[in-house]
Design a protein around this motif. Structure first.
Motif, PDB file in Angstrom:
ATOM      1  N   SER A 274     -37.518  -1.739 -14.270  1.00 25.56           N
ATOM      2  CA  SER A 274     -37.007  -3.110 -14.265  1.00 25.56           C
ATOM      3  C   SER A 274     -37.064  -3.727 -12.871  1.00 25.56           C
ATOM      4  CB  SER A 274     -35.574  -3.149 -14.798  1.00 25.56           C
ATOM      5  OG  SER A 274     -34.720  -2.341 -14.008  1.00 25.56           O
ATOM      6  N   GLY A 275     -36.822  -2.921 -11.835  1.00 27.11           N
ATOM      7  CA  GLY A 275     -36.929  -3.425 -10.468  1.00 27.11           C
ATOM      8  C   GLY A 275     -38.348  -3.868 -10.143  1.00 27.11           C
ATOM      9  N   LEU A 276     -39.320  -3.095 -10.591  1.00 25.08           N
ATOM     10  CA  LEU A 276     -40.726  -3.440 -10.362  1.00 25.08           C
ATOM     11  C   LEU A 276     -41.133  -4.677 -11.161  1.00 25.08           C
ATOM     12  CD1 LEU A 276     -42.332   0.128 -10.391  1.00 25.08           C
ATOM     13  CD2 LEU A 276     -42.082  -1.382  -8.415  1.00 25.08           C
ATOM     14  N   VAL A 277     -40.670  -4.761 -12.409  1.00 29.77           N
ATOM     15  CA  VAL A 277     -40.989  -5.930 -13.244  1.00 29.77           C
ATOM     16  C   VAL A 277     -40.400  -7.196 -12.629  1.00 29.77           C
ATOM     17  CG1 VAL A 277     -40.534  -7.040 -15.475  1.00 29.77           C
ATOM     18  CG2 VAL A 277     -41.256  -4.647 -15.395  1.00 29.77           C
ATOM     19  N   LEU A 278     -39.157  -7.101 -12.154  1.00 30.84           N
ATOM     20  CA  LEU A 278     -38.527  -8.267 -11.536  1.00 30.84           C
ATOM     21  C   LEU A 278     -39.268  -8.688 -10.270  1.00 30.84           C
ATOM     22  CD1 LEU A 278     -36.206 -10.292 -11.670  1.00 30.84           C
ATOM     23  CD2 LEU A 278     -34.798  -8.663 -10.392  1.00 30.84           C
ATOM     24  N   TYR A 279     -39.674  -7.709  -9.468  1.00 32.83           N
ATOM     25  CA  TYR A 279     -40.461  -8.044  -8.275  1.00 32.83           C
ATOM     26  C   TYR A 279     -41.764  -8.732  -8.674  1.00 32.83           C
ATOM     27  CZ  TYR A 279     -43.723  -7.689  -4.478  1.00 32.83           C
ATOM     28  OH  TYR A 279     -44.675  -8.003  -3.537  1.00 32.83           O
ATOM     29  N   PHE A 280     -42.423  -8.221  -9.708  1.00 31.52           N
ATOM     30  CA  PHE A 280     -43.697  -8.792 -10.161  1.00 31.52           C
ATOM     31  C   PHE A 280     -43.509 -10.244 -10.608  1.00 31.52           C
ATOM     32  CE2 PHE A 280     -47.028  -9.334 -13.521  1.00 31.52           C
ATOM     33  CZ  PHE A 280     -48.121  -9.280 -12.666  1.00 31.52           C
ATOM     34  N   ILE A 281     -42.372 -10.550 -11.240  1.00 33.58           N
ATOM     35  CA  ILE A 281     -42.083 -11.925 -11.647  1.00 33.58           C
ATOM     36  C   ILE A 281     -41.974 -12.830 -10.412  1.00 33.58           C
ATOM     37  CG2 ILE A 281     -40.307 -13.428 -12.654  1.00 33.58           C
ATOM     38  CD1 ILE A 281     -39.745 -11.093 -14.637  1.00 33.58           C
ATOM     39  N   PHE A 282     -41.286 -12.340  -9.380  1.00 30.62           N
ATOM     40  CA  PHE A 282     -41.166 -13.110  -8.141  1.00 30.62           C
ATOM     41  C   PHE A 282     -42.520 -13.248  -7.457  1.00 30.62           C
ATOM     42  CE2 PHE A 282     -36.764 -12.708  -8.845  1.00 30.62           C
ATOM     43  CZ  PHE A 282     -36.092 -13.557  -7.979  1.00 30.62           C
ATOM     44  N   TRP A 283     -43.320 -12.194  -7.495  1.00 29.53           N
ATOM     45  CA  TRP A 283     -44.663 -12.227  -6.898  1.00 29.53           C
ATOM     46  C   TRP A 283     -45.522 -13.278  -7.601  1.00 29.53           C
ATOM     47  CZ3 TRP A 283     -49.656 -11.278  -8.649  1.00 29.53           C
ATOM     48  CH2 TRP A 283     -50.628 -11.075  -7.668  1.00 29.53           C
ATOM     49  N   LEU A 284     -45.472 -13.305  -8.931  1.00 33.81           N
ATOM     50  CA  LEU A 284     -46.216 -14.310  -9.690  1.00 33.81           C
ATOM     51  C   LEU A 284     -45.724 -15.716  -9.343  1.00 33.81           C
ATOM     52  CD1 LEU A 284     -46.480 -12.762 -13.286  1.00 33.81           C
ATOM     53  CD2 LEU A 284     -48.332 -13.104 -11.637  1.00 33.81           C
ATOM     54  N   GLY A 285     -44.402 -15.859  -9.216  1.00 39.91           N
ATOM     55  CA  GLY A 285     -43.836 -17.161  -8.876  1.00 39.91           C
ATOM     56  C   GLY A 285     -44.307 -17.650  -7.517  1.00 39.91           C
ATOM     57  N   SER A 286     -44.339 -16.748  -6.538  1.00 41.73           N
ATOM     58  CA  SER A 286     -44.777 -17.149  -5.194  1.00 41.73           C
ATOM     59  C   SER A 286     -46.240 -17.551  -5.192  1.00 41.73           C
ATOM     60  CB  SER A 286     -44.538 -16.012  -4.191  1.00 41.73           C
ATOM     61  OG  SER A 286     -45.416 -14.922  -4.426  1.00 41.73           O
ATOM     62  N   HIS A 287     -47.059 -16.842  -5.963  1.00 43.60           N
ATOM     63  CA  HIS A 287     -48.482 -17.192  -6.038  1.00 43.60           C
ATOM     64  C   HIS A 287     -48.702 -18.491  -6.811  1.00 43.60           C
ATOM     65  CE1 HIS A 287     -49.103 -13.224  -4.386  1.00 43.60           C
ATOM     66  NE2 HIS A 287     -50.394 -13.481  -4.265  1.00 43.60           N
ATOM     67  N   ALA A 288     -47.860 -18.742  -7.801  1.00 43.51           N
ATOM     68  CA  ALA A 288     -47.964 -20.006  -8.538  1.00 43.51           C
ATOM     69  C   ALA A 288     -47.634 -21.181  -7.624  1.00 43.51           C
ATOM     70  CB  ALA A 288     -47.019 -19.989  -9.739  1.00 43.51           C
ATOM     71  N   LEU A 289     -46.634 -21.010  -6.761  1.00 38.03           N
ATOM     72  CA  LEU A 289     -46.283 -22.054  -5.801  1.00 38.03           C
ATOM     73  C   LEU A 289     -47.421 -22.302  -4.820  1.00 38.03           C
ATOM     74  CD1 LEU A 289     -42.558 -21.129  -5.055  1.00 38.03           C
ATOM     75  CD2 LEU A 289     -43.392 -23.068  -6.390  1.00 38.03           C
ATOM     76  N   GLN A 290     -48.097 -21.224  -4.430  1.00 41.42           N
ATOM     77  CA  GLN A 290     -49.247 -21.380  -3.538  1.00 41.42           C
ATOM     78  C   GLN A 290     -50.352 -22.187  -4.212  1.00 41.42           C
ATOM     79  OE1 GLN A 290     -50.700 -17.612  -2.117  1.00 41.42           O
ATOM     80  NE2 GLN A 290     -48.812 -17.126  -1.032  1.00 41.42           N
ATOM     81  N   LEU A 291     -50.617 -21.884  -5.481  1.00 42.20           N
ATOM     82  CA  LEU A 291     -51.672 -22.586  -6.211  1.00 42.20           C
ATOM     83  C   LEU A 291     -51.342 -24.073  -6.370  1.00 42.20           C
ATOM     84  CD1 LEU A 291     -52.504 -19.984  -9.009  1.00 42.20           C
ATOM     85  CD2 LEU A 291     -53.930 -20.598  -7.044  1.00 42.20           C
ATOM     86  N   MET A 292     -50.051 -24.392  -6.460  1.00 43.37           N
ATOM     87  CA  MET A 292     -49.635 -25.789  -6.610  1.00 43.37           C
ATOM     88  C   MET A 292     -49.489 -26.493  -5.266  1.00 43.37           C
ATOM     89  SD  MET A 292     -46.883 -25.689  -9.755  1.00 43.37           S
ATOM     90  CE  MET A 292     -45.929 -24.286  -9.163  1.00 43.37           C
TER      91      MET A 292
END
Length: 203
Positions: free
Chosen positions: A68-86
């Motif tokens: 669950s810790g890794l999954v939560l980190y991955f969600i934050f990682w995806l969020g940060s990359h989505a912000l970069q794309l926008m």
């Protein structure tokens, strides 16, 4: 819901948490000293109010905690990359957060693992959320618990940190309600923190 406001121990604990975290964020140069001491006080307060749940076996809480810790980190990682794309202006605020509040010295990482992560879970999930769930339905109790957890982060002056605390607090609240295991949630919090601060920072 009214009964929540009549629970003196719950209200007093929340006020103490706000006061302590306010002073923790007040001076960035000594943040880790004050924050570590503050969390120890919150641990002591929470443990005086009752026991936390521990219904998962050692293998289960290590496995589900790490996963669950890794999954939560991955969600934050995806969020940060989505912000970069926008092309949203978030990189500078994130760098500031890491510079101001991320652990930099060895003892701070020890404090993160042995004090901060366990203490936040024991207080916010093991005491605050558990107290709320005595009076209100699970989903609402978990959501309010996450909002209260996020609220103390306003003293950082960072909307990003408040939002991150809200998301992670809700995730750990769901996990604690689902598995009824404080060690599991603590492992999840530690894995998430180590990923985001040491192994693969988002800055």
């Amino acid at each position: 819901m009214k009964k929540c406001f009549q629970d003196i121990r719950l209200i007093f604990g929340f006020i103490i948490a706000h006061a302590l975290i306010y002073f923790s964020f007040h001076e960035k140069t000594i943040f880790w000293y004050i924050f570590s001491g503050s969390i120890l006080i919150l641990i002591a307060y929470a443990t005086l109010q009752g026991e936390v749940d521990d219904e998962a076996s050692f293998i289960k809480y290590i496995f589900f905690g790490a996963l669950s810790g890794l999954v939560l980190y991955f969600i934050f990682w995806l969020g940060s990359h989505a912000l970069q794309l926008m092309n949203l202006p978030f990189e500078k605020p994130i760098r500031k957060l890491y510079r101001w509040y991320a652990p930099h010295e060895f003892w701070q990482y020890i404090a993160l693992v042995l004090v901060a992560a366990p203490g936040e879970e024991i207080f916010w999930r093991g005491f605050i959320q558990k107290s709320l769930l005595k009076y209100i339905k699970p989903f609402l109790g978990i959501l309010i618990g996450a909002i209260l957890y996020a609220s103390v982060h306003i003293y950082s002056g960072s909307f990003l940190l408040v939002f991150a605390a809200l998301i992670s607090g809700f995730a750990w609240g769901l996990l604690y309600y689902w598995k009824k295991s404080m060690p599991l949630v603590i492992v999840s919090h530690i894995i998430f923190d180590m990923m985001i601060f040491l192994i693969l920072p988002l800055k």
